[in-house]
Enzyme design. Structure first.
Site, PDB file in Angstrom:
ATOM      1  N   GLN A 102      13.370  -4.530 -98.289  1.00 19.18           N
ATOM      2  CA  GLN A 102      13.448  -3.902 -99.604  1.00 19.18           C
ATOM      3  C   GLN A 102      12.081  -3.331 -99.954  1.00 19.18           C
ATOM      4  OE1 GLN A 102      13.449  -5.771-103.636  1.00 19.18           O
ATOM      5  NE2 GLN A 102      15.607  -5.175-103.658  1.00 19.18           N
ATOM      6  N   TYR A 185      11.698  -1.509-112.505  1.00 14.46           N
ATOM      7  CA  TYR A 185      10.529  -1.136-111.711  1.00 14.46           C
ATOM      8  C   TYR A 185      10.429   0.386-111.619  1.00 14.46           C
ATOM      9  CZ  TYR A 185      10.290  -6.110-110.918  1.00 14.46           C
ATOM     10  OH  TYR A 185      10.193  -7.465-111.123  1.00 14.46           O
ATOM     11  N   GLY A 329      22.341 -14.090-104.624  1.00 12.95           N
ATOM     12  CA  GLY A 329      20.916 -14.360-104.710  1.00 12.95           C
ATOM     13  C   GLY A 329      20.591 -15.834-104.779  1.00 12.95           C
TER      14      GLY A 329
END
Length: 378
Positions: A102, A185, A329
């Site tokens: 990522q 982000y 996750g």
């Protein structure tokens, strides 16, 4: 015991086939000393490979030196980091796994007094000189939160940094790369009109605000071809982003439509999760059904869902043709054998070690809360 007949079918992602549709999503664990991935990280990812993860997506790898709140987040901008990642990728591959890197740039969420930002010798960059509200920098003594960033003079420079990071990921042997376009982000900051008030070709209209993310994706495709993915959180307000609902729908529908034309391997849609939508007392997220709102705009890429997705729900959604797979996750943190447990009907009963999700000050043993979770007896 549920059969999970859909969840445990293989799936083609770009040029590779993965064994099942339970992916491990990116999870920042902050165990790369001085930004260089460690042997301990290799052990962590191999554990989850052996635990049956269909596709592992690494924790966010920074594409340039930034003052993040994580003092030991890994980078992928230099040769030392690339060689360290290669050891991890080789270990995953030798155990039969598949792994994407990522790629991550935190943008305005850096801090000028953080050690890595000082070493970078650059200002904190965002699309515009608009600060995110809230937030704390645990590793910057006396920090009161985010600062007003410097508007990026030439966003193409950062596009080129993403491309170099992809080249490095290719050298490390990764099966592909996932662009971190979620959670407030830098990609999100350019998309979001509350963070981007530029008047040049990188801001203003939906098309201009989408330009940065699309140019980054094109650069990644130049390197990895079909093996490029995208993660988006249209409903989330994490890190102080969030537009009105109609603007959100219009922006992300356009962006997804254009991104999907690039023949990506998959697009992950992150659902709204209330507990991550926090900025003091403020809520910035725009709760709406991301599958209902965007899945019809994805015509080429596979569709993955993320955020509080259970195995049972994922299996049913795959069977109904609504998604192609799911990324999980937190449960991968606490259960290195998560997929095997699901397949064999074992309970997910490991107790989370919350204080050691990230190593704290004075923690000498980074294995605690990281590689010491037990596997089930089969």
């Amino acid at each position: 015991m549920t059969s999970y007949s859909s969840l445990f079918q293989p799936i083609q992602l770009g040029d590779i086939t993965v064994q099942n549709r339970i992916g491990m999503s990116a999870l920042t664990r902050n165990r790369a000393p001085n930004t260089v991935p460690s042997d301990l990280m290799a052990e962590y990812y191999v554990q989850r490979t052996l635990g049956g993860a269909g596709l592992i997506v690494t924790e966010g790898a920074l594409v340039t030196r930034q003052g993040t709140e994580w003092s030991h987040a890994p980078g992928i901008w230099n040769s030392e980091q690339t060689e360290a990642w290669k050891k991890i990728v080789d270990a995953v591959h030798s155990n039969g796994g598949r792994i994407y890197a990522q790629l991550w740039h935190v943008g305005r969420l850096s801090h000028p007094d953080a050690s890595e930002q000082k070493l970078a010798g650059t200002p904190v960059y965002g699309p515009s000189a608009i600060s995110a509200r809230g937030g704390k920098f645990r590793n910057v003594p006396g920090s009161s939160g985010y600062v007003t960033p410097t508007a990026v003079p030439d966003p193409q420079v950062i596009v080129d940094q993403f491309k170099q990071a992809a080249i490095n990921a290719k050298l490390a042997g990764f099966d592909g790369v996932e662009l971190h376009g979620a959670n407030g982000y830098l990609i999100t900051q350019f998309l979001d009109s509350t963070a981007n008030n530029r008047t040049d070709k990188w801001g203003g209209s939906i098309e201009n605000r989408s330009r940065f993310g699309l140019e980054v994706l094109k650069a990644l495709v130049d390197v990895f071809g079909r093996n490029v993915a995208l993660k988006l959180s249209p409903s989330g307000g994490y890190n102080d982003v969030g537009m009105p609902l109609q603007e959100t729908l219009d922006t992300y529908r356009y962006f997804i439509t254009e991104a999907d034309k690039l023949n990506l391997s998959y697009i992950t849609l992150v659902r709204y999760v209330p507990h991550t939508d926090h900025h003091g007392e403020r809520k910035r997220g725009i709760p709406h059904d991301v599958l209902e709102s965007y899945r019809t705009y994805i015509k080429n890429a596979k569709i993955f869902l993320n955020a509080t997705v259970t195995a049972e729900e994922a299996d049913a959604l795959i069977a109904a043709g609504k998604i192609d797979g799911a990324f999980i996750g937190f449960n991968w943190i606490t259960h290195p054998d998560l997929a095997k447990r699901v397949l064999h009907g074992k309970v997910l009963d490991n107790i989370p070690d919350i204080p050691h999700l990230q190593p704290g000050k004075g923690d000498g043993n980074w294995t605690v809360g990281y590689t010491d979770y037990p596997v089930a007896v089969y």
